[in-house]
Scaffold this active site. Structure first.
Site, short mmCIF file in Angstrom:
data_model
loop_
_atom_site.label_atom_id
_atom_site.label_comp_id
_atom_site.label_asym_id
_atom_site.label_seq_id
_atom_site.Cartn_x
_atom_site.Cartn_y
_atom_site.Cartn_z
N PRO A 1 1.09 -1.13 -0.40
CA PRO A 1 -0.13 -0.06 -0.36
C PRO A 1 1.06 1.15 -0.05
CG PRO A 1 -1.31 -1.41 1.32
CD PRO A 1 0.48 -2.50 1.61
N TYR A 2 1.89 1.64 0.67
CA TYR A 2 2.75 2.46 0.66
C TYR A 2 3.43 2.58 -0.92
CZ TYR A 2 7.34 4.84 1.00
OH TYR A 2 7.77 6.44 0.53
N GLY A 3 3.84 1.75 -2.04
CA GLY A 3 4.06 1.96 -3.41
C GLY A 3 2.62 2.58 -3.64
N SER B 1 0.32 4.00 -2.59
CA SER B 1 -0.54 5.46 -2.11
C SER B 1 0.16 6.40 -2.58
CB SER B 1 0.18 5.46 -0.43
OG SER B 1 1.24 5.21 -0.15
#
Ligand code: UDP
Length: 357
Positions: A165-167, A169
């Site tokens: 999810p970091y990537g 986002s």
């Protein structure tokens, strides 16, 4: 692309004239180093930071080095940001504010989409109603996901297929920013953007004025140094069975001041209509075990190591081909030796064992 540092296309070329720069996340690790460099280059700086993960004491330190206007707010708060953009005649935005833990993003994905994507989109909507003409976005190598062996080292044209999810986002913001830049171009409005895809940032200001302070700390280099300093018992290596030469994950560690230099170079070079993606790394892959070896050389401490399970969301190998940013901006990482990077982080930790407190 043939970009030059000394462009006359912008009235406010940072190489010659001071700019009015909004730094989101300026109280955080990378943002605070950027503010210092901007001040030293004579720019007028406005910082917006929630202080959820940033540090008020960092702002105090920065204010001692120049004209910093600080506002405690979310960068997506239009009611705060739009008047600031107008009243302070901001022409350039460096957008650092974000949560940055891969592992946490897997545990709490909505937190990442809301903060990293949601606030960025609201910031862009405020920018759309202002005269901001340059926007530099902190993107990440995590947007590349898990590139196959044949894609290493990673170039900017490597498909962006994030696996956490970091990537994701961050990739959403890259796409929104590109869409906005295209619209500005179509309307003949002066606007340029750069999407800087950071590899693993480490190290600290050589004078230890600002440094890396996260709570909780999850990044490998400070964790190893905390263990060396006796602030934690051991380091857990997340996965020793990857298909890499020593079985541990490989990353590209770039010094924070080199990364900041890339922002200043991008600021000075981008021209109206431009939309650029640049990888920012050394081009050298380093394994977790090699980091531990460097920490031993720099600190003289053989930190206790435990072998742990793989961390969800971690790709085995991420290191870049930095030739595009070298060719376009003349930027290369000055800190090529891993020990030099680790040493500045160690100096900071020794001089600030309790962070800014
Ligand atoms: N890592 C590790 N132990 C730790 C922290 C990190 O083995 O306590 C590994 C992690 O799995 C990754 C690398 O070190 O392969 C870099 O992780 P970090 O969190 O510093 O940065 P990321 O690559 O997630 O942005």
């Amino acid at each position: 692309m043939g970009l030059q540092y000394d462009t006359t296309a912008f009235d406010v070329s940072s190489s010659t004239e001071p700019s009015s720069v909004l730094v989101t996340g300026g109280a955080g690790y990378i943002g605070s180093h950027a503010v210092l460099a901007l001040l030293e280059a004579g720019h007028r700086v406005t910082v917006v930071d929630t202080l959820v993960r940033g540090h008020r004491r960092a702002i105090d330190v920065l204010a001692a080095h120049g004209d910093v206007h600080f506002v405690e707010a979310d960068c997506g708060d239009r009611g705060v940001v739009l008047p600031l953009l107008r009243e302070r005649a901001i022409d350039t935005v460096l957008h650092f504010a974000a949560y940055c833990y891969v592992g946490e993003s897997v545990q709490e994905p909505l937190k990442y989409y809301a903060n990293n994507t949601g606030s960025s989109l609201r910031l862009l909507m405020a920018v759309a109603d202002s005269d901001v003409s340059r926007f530099i976005f902190s993107s990440t190598c995590s947007t590349y996901g898990e590139p196959g062996e044949d894609r290493l080292p990673i170039g900017e044209d490597c498909p962006q297929r994030p696996i956490n999810p970091y990537g994701r986002s961050k990739l959403l913001v890259e796409q929104a920013l590109s869409g906005f830049a295209a619209r500005r171009r179509a309307e003949g409005r002066r606007f340029a953007c750069a999407r800087l895809r950071y590899f693993n940032v480490a190290g600290s200001d050589p004078h230890c004025r600002v440094g890396e302070v996260h709570d909780p700390e999850t990044h490998l280099v400070p964790i190893c140094l905390q263990a060396a300093a006796g602030l934690r018992d051991s380091v857990t290596v997340f996965g020793t069975d990857y298909g890499t030469p020593d079985g541990t994950c490989i990353r590209d560690y770039v010094h924070v001041t080199d990364l900041v230099d890339a922002h200043l170079a991008a600021m000075a070079a981008i021209e109206p209509g431009g939309d650029h993606a640049w990888n920012v790394g050394t081009g050298r892959g380093t394994s977790v075990r090699e980091i531990l070896d460097s920490v031993r050389r720099v600190t003289g401490v053989d930190v206790p190591v435990e072998q742990g399970a793989r961390r969800p969301g971690d790709p085995p190998s991420l290191y870049c081909d930095p030739s595009r940013i070298r060719d376009d901006l003349g930027w290369t990482a000055r800190h090529q030796e891993l020990d030099d990077i680790v040493r500045t982080a160690w100096d900071w930790m020794q001089s600030h064992p309790n962070g800014y407190d």
